[in-house]
Every structure is written in structure tokens, then in C-alpha cells.
Write an enzyme that holds these catalytic residues in place. Structure first.
Site, PDB file in Angstrom:
ATOM      1  N   SER A   1       0.754  -1.199   0.127  1.00  0.00           N
ATOM      2  CA  SER A   1       0.068  -0.100   0.023  1.00  0.00           C
ATOM      3  C   SER A   1       0.932   1.330  -0.082  1.00  0.00           C
ATOM      4  O   SER A   1       2.095   1.131   0.439  1.00  0.00           O
ATOM      5  CB  SER A   1      -0.828  -0.108   1.225  1.00  0.00           C
ATOM      6  OG  SER A   1      -1.605  -1.098   1.504  1.00  0.00           O
TER       7      SER A   1
HETATM    8  N1  SAH Z   1      -0.884  -4.898   3.930  1.00  0.00           N
HETATM    9  C1  SAH Z   1      -0.056  -5.205   2.691  1.00  0.00           C
HETATM   10  C2  SAH Z   1      -0.820  -4.823   1.521  1.00  0.00           C
HETATM   11  C3  SAH Z   1      -1.489  -6.000   1.052  1.00  0.00           C
HETATM   12  S1  SAH Z   1      -2.366  -6.152  -0.479  1.00  0.00           S
HETATM   13  C4  SAH Z   1       1.303  -4.759   2.860  1.00  0.00           C
HETATM   14  O1  SAH Z   1       1.754  -4.031   3.611  1.00  0.00           O
HETATM   15  O2  SAH Z   1       2.034  -4.937   1.917  1.00  0.00           O
HETATM   16  C5  SAH Z   1      -3.746  -6.924  -0.188  1.00  0.00           C
HETATM   17  C6  SAH Z   1      -3.447  -8.478   0.164  1.00  0.00           C
HETATM   18  O3  SAH Z   1      -4.553  -9.219   0.763  1.00  0.00           O
HETATM   19  C7  SAH Z   1      -2.902  -9.349  -1.202  1.00  0.00           C
HETATM   20  O4  SAH Z   1      -1.635  -9.697  -0.663  1.00  0.00           O
HETATM   21  C8  SAH Z   1      -3.970 -10.304  -1.194  1.00  0.00           C
HETATM   22  O5  SAH Z   1      -3.433 -11.661  -1.646  1.00  0.00           O
HETATM   23  C9  SAH Z   1      -4.432 -10.485   0.220  1.00  0.00           C
HETATM   24  N2  SAH Z   1      -5.652 -11.041   0.456  1.00  0.00           N
HETATM   25  C10 SAH Z   1      -6.933 -10.749  -0.291  1.00  0.00           C
HETATM   26  N3  SAH Z   1      -7.935 -11.486   0.248  1.00  0.00           N
HETATM   27  C11 SAH Z   1      -7.588 -12.313   1.284  1.00  0.00           C
HETATM   28  C12 SAH Z   1      -8.072 -13.098   1.995  1.00  0.00           C
HETATM   29  N4  SAH Z   1      -9.237 -13.504   2.032  1.00  0.00           N
HETATM   30  N5  SAH Z   1      -7.302 -13.892   2.986  1.00  0.00           N
HETATM   31  C13 SAH Z   1      -6.059 -13.238   3.210  1.00  0.00           C
HETATM   32  N6  SAH Z   1      -5.429 -12.196   2.281  1.00  0.00           N
HETATM   33  C14 SAH Z   1      -6.120 -11.961   1.312  1.00  0.00           C
END
Ligand code: SAH
Length: 207
Positions: free
Chosen positions: A52
Site C-alpha cells: 500500500s
Molecule cells: N498490507 C499489505 C498490502 C496488502 S495487499 C502490505 O503491507 O504490503 C492485499 C493483500 O490481501 C494481498 O496480498 C492479497 O493476496 C491479500 N488477500 C486478499 N484476500 C485475502 C483473504 N481472503 N485472506 C487473506 N489475504 C487476502
């Protein structure tokens, strides 16, 4: 301008800034993207996901209002960057990621930083972690259409959940949900764009 200075000028609290200062963002991106690690922009990571934008990380962390005794659940570990920041503010951080390749790399980064209060699991975070509930704070870094009922259930009374809501291809709202004895209070914080919350653990790392 480097994002930490920009966030300081924008009035992000000293507490959140101090936590962010302790986490080198360039460790959480790879290759050519390292040259942009100090820019206030989202960047690609593995499995078609993104780390993000720092100003959004700051806003979400601020809205969570984390105390040193808090147990926090993050859904969407991604690179592990947000989890590393949370680890400096909370007692314990649980973070769930549906792409195994991402959880493995995030875990290695957290270990390299010697952060010992973070537990990363490969799992469908929309189910939460009933065995560790209740949580004082819950953060979703992937967009749901509505706050998932399982997660609201796992939020402690008086607790706060911060998440983006809305369709994945549209502008989403970053909201704060407070769980009070009188019911749930919703506050809209900003317009954002996040990858969608997807049900189930990923079968291959392209999907
Ligand atoms: N917080 C992260 C950014 C994450 S992007 C950072 O600091 O880098 C969002 C993430 O959510 C992605 O990696 C995606 O694979 C994950 N995601 C989406 N749906 C999900 C679910 N149901 N359970 C776990 N992770 C999920």
C-alpha cells in the site's frame, strides 16, 4: 519528497511516525521497485498484489489507535510492511495472507527485522482466527463489499476495525467501525483503491 517527511508535514502523529521510521520500506519490495520505496505510492509485489501507499498505511494505522497491550489481526499480509509497523505499536500481531509465496517472504522479512510479536499464517482471512479471538483491533488491507461478519464477531467490545469497502473496480471507502454496546459506529475516512478480498487460500500463486 521522501514519504516520512511528507507525512510529518501532513500532521501524522509522532507515535505512528516513530513506528513507520523503524521499518525500512525498501526491504519490502524487490528489484527495480526498491528505487521507489521512499515514494508515496503503492508498488507491485508478487502474485499480482501491491504494497500500500505509505500515506494510506499511516491513515489506517492512525485510525486504529493501537495501545501497547493490544492484540491486532491484519487480513492481507502482502509484503508484511503494515504488519511490521503494527508490531511496533501492539503487544501481538496476527496477519493472514491467502498467497503462500507472500506469507513466506513476509515472514522472512519480519525475522530479519527481529520482530518477535508477529505471527503470519497462510489462510483465508475472511474467516479470521476464531481460536485467537477476540481482537482489540482488526485491519483489512483488501477491499470487502461489507465488513465481514466473522471478523466483526471476533472484534472485542470497544474494539476498532479499519477496512476499505466497495467494489474492486470502483473507488472504495476507507472506513472505521467501532463496536460499542449500543451497536456499530461507522466513520468514513477517505477514498481509496485496494485489491479485492478474495475467498479461499490461493491454489497457484498467479491467481
Ligand atoms: N498490507 C499489505 C498490502 C496488502 S495487499 C502490505 O503491507 O504490503 C492485499 C493483500 O490481501 C494481498 O496480498 C492479497 O493476496 C491479500 N488477500 C486478499 N484476500 C485475502 C483473504 N481472503 N485472506 C487473506 N489475504 C487476502
Amino acid at each position: 519528497m521522501k514519504f516520512l517527511l511528507m507525512l510529518r508535514n501532513k500532521g501524522v502523529s509522532d507515535k505512528v511516525l516513530a513506528a513507520m521510521e523503524k521499518v525500512p520500506r525498501d526491504m519490502f519490495v524487490e528489484g527495480h521497485f526498491k528505487t521507489h520505496a521512499l515514494d508515496d505510492m503503492a508498488l507491485p509485489i508478487d502474485a499480482g498484489q501491491t504494497i500500500s501507499q505509505p500515506s494510506v498505511v499511516a491513515k489506517m494505522t492512525e485510525a486504529l489507535d493501537i495501545g501497547p497491550r493490544h492484540k491486532v489481526l491484519e487480513i492481507g499480509t502482502g509484503s508484511g510492511y503494515q504488519a511490521a509497523i503494527l508490531s511496533h505499536l501492539a503487544r501481538r500481531v496476527y496477519s493472514q495472507e491467502r498467497h503462500r509465496v507472500l506469507s513466506i517472504k513476509a515472514r522472512a522479512r519480519i525475522e530479519a527485522l527481529k520482530l518477535q510479536n508477529v505471527v503470519i499464517t497462510t489462510a483465508d482471512g475472511s474467516l479470521g482466527m476464531p481460536d485467537q479471538a477476540p481482537f482489540d483491533r482488526i485491519i483489512l488491507t483488501a477491499a470487502a463489499e461489507d465488513p465481514p461478519a466473522n471478523l466483526l464477531e471476533q472484534l472485542r467490545m470497544g474494539g476498532i476495525m479499519v477496512l476499505p469497502v466497495g467494489q474492486s473496480n470502483a473507488v472504495q471507502s476507507l472506513i472505521k467501525v467501532e463496536k460499542t454496546p449500543e451497536g456499530l459506529n461507522y466513520t468514513e475516512l477517505a477514498e481509496v483503491r485496494f485489491v479485492p478480498l478474495v475467498a479461499g487460500v490461493a491454489k497457484t500463486d498467479g491467481v
